[in-house]
Design a protein around this motif. Structure first.
Motif, PDB file in Angstrom:
ATOM      1  N   SER A 152       0.804  -1.223   0.000  1.00 28.43           N
ATOM      2  CA  SER A 152       0.000   0.000   0.000  1.00 28.43           C
ATOM      3  C   SER A 152       0.837   1.274   0.000  1.00 28.43           C
ATOM      4  CB  SER A 152      -0.941   0.001   1.210  1.00 28.43           C
ATOM      5  OG  SER A 152      -1.826  -1.083   1.171  1.00 28.43           O
ATOM      6  N   GLY A 153       1.875   1.329   0.823  1.00 27.92           N
ATOM      7  CA  GLY A 153       2.688   2.540   0.910  1.00 27.92           C
ATOM      8  C   GLY A 153       3.406   2.862  -0.377  1.00 27.92           C
ATOM      9  N   MET A 154       3.907   1.840  -1.074  1.00 29.29           N
ATOM     10  CA  MET A 154       4.573   2.095  -2.354  1.00 29.29           C
ATOM     11  C   MET A 154       3.558   2.413  -3.444  1.00 29.29           C
ATOM     12  SD  MET A 154       7.437  -0.148  -4.471  1.00 29.29           S
ATOM     13  CE  MET A 154       8.590  -0.194  -3.092  1.00 29.29           C
ATOM     14  N   LEU A 155       2.399   1.779  -3.386  1.00 24.06           N
ATOM     15  CA  LEU A 155       1.349   2.107  -4.353  1.00 24.06           C
ATOM     16  C   LEU A 155       0.918   3.559  -4.216  1.00 24.06           C
ATOM     17  CD1 LEU A 155      -0.845  -1.099  -4.137  1.00 24.06           C
ATOM     18  CD2 LEU A 155       0.533  -0.376  -6.091  1.00 24.06           C
ATOM     19  N   ALA A 156       0.888   4.082  -2.992  1.00 28.89           N
ATOM     20  CA  ALA A 156       0.560   5.488  -2.778  1.00 28.89           C
ATOM     21  C   ALA A 156       1.579   6.384  -3.472  1.00 28.89           C
ATOM     22  CB  ALA A 156       0.504   5.793  -1.281  1.00 28.89           C
ATOM     23  N   VAL A 157       2.855   5.996  -3.406  1.00 25.99           N
ATOM     24  CA  VAL A 157       3.898   6.760  -4.101  1.00 25.99           C
ATOM     25  C   VAL A 157       3.667   6.700  -5.608  1.00 25.99           C
ATOM     26  CG1 VAL A 157       6.380   6.939  -4.555  1.00 25.99           C
ATOM     27  CG2 VAL A 157       5.567   6.439  -2.239  1.00 25.99           C
ATOM     28  N   HIS A 158       3.343   5.514  -6.130  1.00 27.40           N
ATOM     29  CA  HIS A 158       3.044   5.382  -7.557  1.00 27.40           C
ATOM     30  C   HIS A 158       1.944   6.356  -7.974  1.00 27.40           C
ATOM     31  CE1 HIS A 158       4.487   0.907  -8.071  1.00 27.40           C
ATOM     32  NE2 HIS A 158       5.415   1.688  -7.594  1.00 27.40           N
ATOM     33  N   LEU A 159       0.857   6.380  -7.195  1.00 32.03           N
ATOM     34  CA  LEU A 159      -0.268   7.242  -7.535  1.00 32.03           C
ATOM     35  C   LEU A 159       0.135   8.713  -7.503  1.00 32.03           C
ATOM     36  CD1 LEU A 159      -3.103   5.457  -5.526  1.00 32.03           C
ATOM     37  CD2 LEU A 159      -2.800   5.469  -8.009  1.00 32.03           C
ATOM     38  N   GLY A 160       0.990   9.067  -6.552  1.00 32.49           N
ATOM     39  CA  GLY A 160       1.461  10.443  -6.486  1.00 32.49           C
ATOM     40  C   GLY A 160       2.290  10.820  -7.694  1.00 32.49           C
ATOM     41  N   VAL A 161       3.175   9.938  -8.093  1.00 32.07           N
ATOM     42  CA  VAL A 161       3.997  10.184  -9.290  1.00 32.07           C
ATOM     43  C   VAL A 161       3.108  10.330 -10.517  1.00 32.07           C
ATOM     44  CG1 VAL A 161       5.788   9.248 -10.805  1.00 32.07           C
ATOM     45  CG2 VAL A 161       5.982   8.949  -8.342  1.00 32.07           C
ATOM     46  N   ALA A 162       2.134   9.445 -10.654  1.00 29.06           N
ATOM     47  CA  ALA A 162       1.244   9.492 -11.817  1.00 29.06           C
ATOM     48  C   ALA A 162       0.477  10.804 -11.871  1.00 29.06           C
ATOM     49  CB  ALA A 162       0.278   8.313 -11.788  1.00 29.06           C
ATOM     50  N   GLY A 163      -0.005  11.271 -10.717  1.00 28.76           N
ATOM     51  CA  GLY A 163      -0.732  12.529 -10.678  1.00 28.76           C
ATOM     52  C   GLY A 163       0.116  13.704 -11.107  1.00 28.76           C
ATOM     53  N   ILE A 164       1.375  13.687 -10.695  1.00 30.36           N
ATOM     54  CA  ILE A 164       2.279  14.784 -11.059  1.00 30.36           C
ATOM     55  C   ILE A 164       2.666  14.690 -12.530  1.00 30.36           C
ATOM     56  CG2 ILE A 164       4.603  15.714 -10.680  1.00 30.36           C
ATOM     57  CD1 ILE A 164       4.210  15.012  -7.702  1.00 30.36           C
ATOM     58  N   ARG A 165       2.996  13.486 -12.988  1.00 28.78           N
ATOM     59  CA  ARG A 165       3.388  13.342 -14.395  1.00 28.78           C
ATOM     60  C   ARG A 165       2.252  13.687 -15.354  1.00 28.78           C
ATOM     61  NH1 ARG A 165       7.482   8.570 -16.063  1.00 28.78           N
ATOM     62  NH2 ARG A 165       9.199   9.089 -14.656  1.00 28.78           N
ATOM     63  N   SER A 166       1.026  13.454 -14.921  1.00 30.42           N
ATOM     64  CA  SER A 166      -0.114  13.766 -15.791  1.00 30.42           C
ATOM     65  C   SER A 166      -0.388  15.266 -15.854  1.00 30.42           C
ATOM     66  CB  SER A 166      -1.367  13.053 -15.271  1.00 30.42           C
ATOM     67  OG  SER A 166      -1.808  13.645 -14.058  1.00 30.42           O
ATOM     68  N   GLY A 167       0.218  16.012 -14.935  1.00 29.28           N
ATOM     69  CA  GLY A 167      -0.026  17.440 -14.883  1.00 29.28           C
ATOM     70  C   GLY A 167      -1.227  17.822 -14.045  1.00 29.28           C
ATOM     71  N   MET A 168      -1.885  16.844 -13.432  1.00 36.03           N
ATOM     72  CA  MET A 168      -3.070  17.122 -12.630  1.00 36.03           C
ATOM     73  C   MET A 168      -2.719  17.605 -11.226  1.00 36.03           C
ATOM     74  SD  MET A 168      -5.528  16.638 -14.680  1.00 36.03           S
ATOM     75  CE  MET A 168      -6.916  16.684 -13.549  1.00 36.03           C
ATOM     76  N   LYS A 169      -1.516  17.290 -10.767  1.00 34.78           N
ATOM     77  CA  LYS A 169      -1.089  17.704  -9.427  1.00 34.78           C
ATOM     78  C   LYS A 169       0.343  18.231  -9.500  1.00 34.78           C
ATOM     79  CE  LYS A 169      -3.862  13.948  -7.416  1.00 34.78           C
ATOM     80  NZ  LYS A 169      -5.015  14.770  -7.047  1.00 34.78           N
ATOM     81  N   ARG A 170       0.694  19.092  -8.565  1.00 36.71           N
ATOM     82  CA  ARG A 170       2.044  19.643  -8.527  1.00 36.71           C
ATOM     83  C   ARG A 170       2.818  19.209  -7.281  1.00 36.71           C
ATOM     84  NH1 ARG A 170       2.721  25.729  -9.794  1.00 36.71           N
ATOM     85  NH2 ARG A 170       4.783  24.878 -10.300  1.00 36.71           N
ATOM     86  N   ALA A 171       2.122  18.951  -6.194  1.00 33.43           N
ATOM     87  CA  ALA A 171       2.781  18.525  -4.958  1.00 33.43           C
ATOM     88  C   ALA A 171       1.889  17.531  -4.227  1.00 33.43           C
ATOM     89  CB  ALA A 171       3.069  19.719  -4.062  1.00 33.43           C
TER      90      ALA A 171
END
Length: 381
Positions: free
Chosen positions: A85-104
């Motif tokens: 779960s903890g690493m999957l959360a990191v994956h989701l964070g990276v995906a959000g930033i790479r998509s341009g939908m999130k910055r931090a």
């Protein structure tokens, strides 16, 4: 870009220093510290993603955002993927930033076995015998359960022809390295102290077993009965702890003059038959490397969450790796396994181990219950 990566000390469930800290206390400490060490403006945080495993429902991430006084429009997401779960959360964070939908984004995980119903089911606490595990396999309500986790260790040892002596040797290495890392301050850059409700401060891992030798390891009784290979020494224990990573896009890093630590260049999450978890581990690493454009030979350090010594040895053999590059600070067997946070701990430890040694590229991987594995590739900046 990863701009901070922190964790609480890891502590033995029920008897360790963090037994008096709820998941809420752990989450607030680790998220606050991650934001503070990153230096990012709190109002810039677009989301908090926290892994949760059997903590009773709700959304710990949203609770933490409000408890820390972040702007009320800061949302939160509960991420569930068993041990990954903890690493999957990191994956989701990276995906959000790479998509341009999130910055931090803050991403990580929190587990307090001392305050969780899951521990009762696994037989670690006599207060309740009511099953609360959610099945991950159709038609198999007992999977995953406490016995399955041990069966996985036995199955991996059998498949890779690993002896009891080899398991114990790996465990002695793990506990020895982790204890030395604690004593030498090698976790100082990643640990944030936790102040308990009674004012007590916990700032040190209490999980590594000290004073072990080959004779003591060999004398440890198999947990599955005569003929078994898994013991309390060559498998990890139930643990309390939390870990969190702050990630930002490069524009925000420049605007707020933040210091990047590493970048995530590849990741993968895969499944395999429930009794063949190592197949998922090996495939996830190879897929993550393919996304990153790296070869195994390019990797300087590997951090595999070895909840069983068999996982570490099978990882080494299955990918034909140099043991000296694997779990240089002891790994999860010795540091413990707070389910929801172990994947984020892998990322945190890997980032700091690479930077401390002036190395470039690392791979982290963790097995998830039910034949899953999650991997990540990092490059230091």
């Amino acid at each position: 870009m990863i701009v901070s990566a922190v964790r609480t000390p890891f502590s033995r469930a029920f008897v360790g220093g963090l037994a008096g800290a709820s998941e809420f206390v752990l989450a607030e400490h680790v998220v606050a510290a991650a934001i503070d060490r990153a230096g990012v403006a709190p109002e810039s945080i677009d989301d908090i993603l926290l892994g949760e495993v059997y903590q009773g429902g709700g959304c710990l991430a949203r609770h933490t955002a409000l408890a820390l006084g972040l702007p009320p429009d800061t949302p939160g997401v509960a991420v569930g993927g068993f041990c990954a779960s903890g690493m999957l959360a990191v994956h989701l964070g990276v995906a959000g930033i790479r998509s341009g939908m999130k910055r931090a984004v803050v991403a990580g995980g929190v587990s307090s076995f001392s305050n969780s119903t899951v521990s009762y089911v696994m037989g670690s606490d006599p207060r309740s015998a009511a099953p609360s595990w959610a099945p991950s396999h159709p038609g198999a309500s007992s999977i995953p359960d406490g016995e399955l986790t041990r069966i996985i260790g036995e199955a991996i040892a059998a498949k890779f022809d690993i002896s009891r002596a080899e398991l114990d040797e790996w465990a002695l290495r793990a506990h020895g390295r982790a204890a030395a890392a604690v004593d030498n301050g090698e976790f100082a850059d990643e640990i944030v102290a936790v102040t308990l409700p009674d004012g007590q401060i916990v700032d040190t891992d209490d999980t590594p077993l000290r004073g072990l030798d080959a004779e003591a390891a060999a004398a440890s009784a198999p947990v599955m009965g005569p003929g078994g290979l898994t013991t309390v020494i060559n498998q990890t224990g139930l643990t309390d702890g939390a870990a969190a990573v702050v990630m930002c896009d490069d524009r925000l890093v420049a605007e707020q003059q933040l210091t990047p630590l590493a970048v995530v260049t590849g990741w993968a999450n895969v499944g395999a038959p429930a009794d063949d978890s190592m197949a998922a581990v090996i495939v996830s690493v190879r897929r993550a490397l393919a996304v990153a454009g790296n070869r195994l030979a390019d990797i300087d350090l590997f951090e595999v969450h070895d909840s069983f010594a068999a996982i570490g040895i099978a990882f080494e053999r299955g990918l034909e790796l140099d043991r000296d590059k694997i779990n240089v600070l002891g790994g999860g067997l010795a540091l413990g396994h707070p389910f929801a946070s172990s994947g984020a701990r892998v990322v945190t430890t890997l980032v700091h181990a690479l930077r401390r040694r002036n190395l470039r590229t690392g791979v982290g991987v963790i097995v998830g219950a039910g034949g899953m594995a999650t991997a990540i590739v990092l490059e230091t900046v």
